[in-house]
Design a protein around this motif. Structure first.
Motif, PDB file in Angstrom:
ATOM      1  N   UNK A   1      -9.919   1.597  -2.422  1.00 24.61           N
ATOM      2  CA  UNK A   1      -8.743   1.859  -1.583  1.00 24.61           C
ATOM      3  C   UNK A   1      -7.497   2.015  -2.439  1.00 24.61           C
ATOM      4  N   UNK A   2      -7.395   1.197  -3.496  1.00 30.80           N
ATOM      5  CA  UNK A   2      -6.229   1.274  -4.385  1.00 30.80           C
ATOM      6  C   UNK A   2      -6.192   2.607  -5.127  1.00 30.80           C
ATOM      7  N   UNK A   3      -7.328   3.017  -5.675  1.00 28.97           N
ATOM      8  CA  UNK A   3      -7.349   4.244  -6.464  1.00 28.97           C
ATOM      9  C   UNK A   3      -7.195   5.491  -5.603  1.00 28.97           C
ATOM     10  N   UNK A   4      -7.462   5.364  -4.306  1.00 25.58           N
ATOM     11  CA  UNK A   4      -7.276   6.505  -3.404  1.00 25.58           C
ATOM     12  C   UNK A   4      -5.972   6.409  -2.617  1.00 25.58           C
ATOM     13  N   UNK A   5      -5.128   5.456  -2.972  1.00 28.16           N
ATOM     14  CA  UNK A   5      -3.828   5.315  -2.315  1.00 28.16           C
ATOM     15  C   UNK A   5      -2.834   6.296  -2.922  1.00 28.16           C
TER      16      UNK A   5
END
Length: 276
Positions: free
Chosen positions: A33-37
């Motif tokens: 989720x962080x890397x796709x934020x």
């Protein structure tokens, strides 16, 4: 590699990254989720975001993630702790590692020692104490330092000051960064809710800081927008360059040159963020 050609994190180069999202290394369920934020950069945290008993497992989760096609930065532990050396040993040679954030940095020597252990990788120096603020220029001048970051929470604990007394420390980091010819510093983490975030970011920008640490992915898009050139700034830059000429062909007095330089900086940053 130089400090202005350091590896990129995501599409925005690290020297220009606005939002830096901290993710506990003990929470691999949050990694994707962080890397796709919307974050310009993601920092996997092995320090304060992880309780001592979970550090070993967090280290394993982060090293596994950065060994399997993912990229990011890692916040490592204070150089005065045993975990610092353990962190470095685990991270050495990871293909997805873009750089490290050194917690509680208090001298340029600490940056140098960290860089010696991870040759070729940049260091984001997190300043979190009175001593760190006093040695800000020394830290910023270390060869591997790509930017300074402000650990507001630990700084307040160290100095016993309130939130309204942080302007001096922020100014020291901004001046030290400019004097050392590195990019503007990254402000402390967003600690208010979404409704109060714009006011926080107004302080960040007015102080001359060009990035913001984030604890929640929800805040990253707001940070990116606030720390990018605003429509009125972009319009002003275009008008100024048109009036004075791209190379200053129509400059009339000395005050026009700083205006033209600022207009070109706004144009440059607008182009960088538009490509992200």
């Amino acid at each position: 590699m130089t400090r202005t050609t350091a590896p990129q994190t995501l599409p925005v180069p690290a020297i220009h990254a606005r939002s830096w999202l901290l993710v506990p290394g003990s929470r691999p369920d949050r990694f994707d989720d962080a890397t796709h934020s919307a974050a310009d950069a993601v920092i996997f945290d092995l320090e304060d975001g992880v309780i001592p008993s979970a550090k070993a497992v967090a280290r394993e989760r982060v090293t596994e993630y950065l060994s399997t096609g993912h990229i990011g930065w890692v916040r490592i532990n204070n150089i005065t702790t045993p975990d610092w050396a353990i962190d470095l040993a685990a991270l050495r040679g990871l293909p997805g590692l873009r750089g490290v954030m050194l917690a509680k940095t208090e001298s340029g020597h600490q940056v140098d020692r960290t860089a010696d252990e991870l040759p070729g990788l940049p260091v984001l120096a997190l300043v979190e104490s009175a001593r760190g603020i006093e040695f800000a220029f020394d830290i910023a001048s270390a060869e591997a330092t790509i930017r300074l970051a402000f650990g507001t929470g630990d700084f307040r604990r160290d100095t016993n000051v309130g939130a309204d007394a942080l302007a001096y420390a922020r100014s020291r980091l901004v001046v030290a960064s400019r004097a050392a010819d590195i990019a503007g510093p990254i402000d402390g983490p967003c600690v208010t809710g979404p409704a109060d975030l714009p006011a926080e970011l107004a302080v960040t920008k007015s102080m001359g800081m060009s990035g913001k640490l984030c604890m929640h992915a929800r805040d990253t898009a707001t940070v990116n927008l606030a720390l990018s050139p605003q429509p009125d700034e972009v319009a002003w830059a275009a008008e100024t360059i048109d009036r004075l000429g791209p190379a200053g062909e129509h400059v009339a007095d000395g005050s026009d040159l700083p205006k033209l330089a600022r207009a070109h900086r706004i144009n440059h940053m607008t182009g960088i963020f538009a490509r992200a």
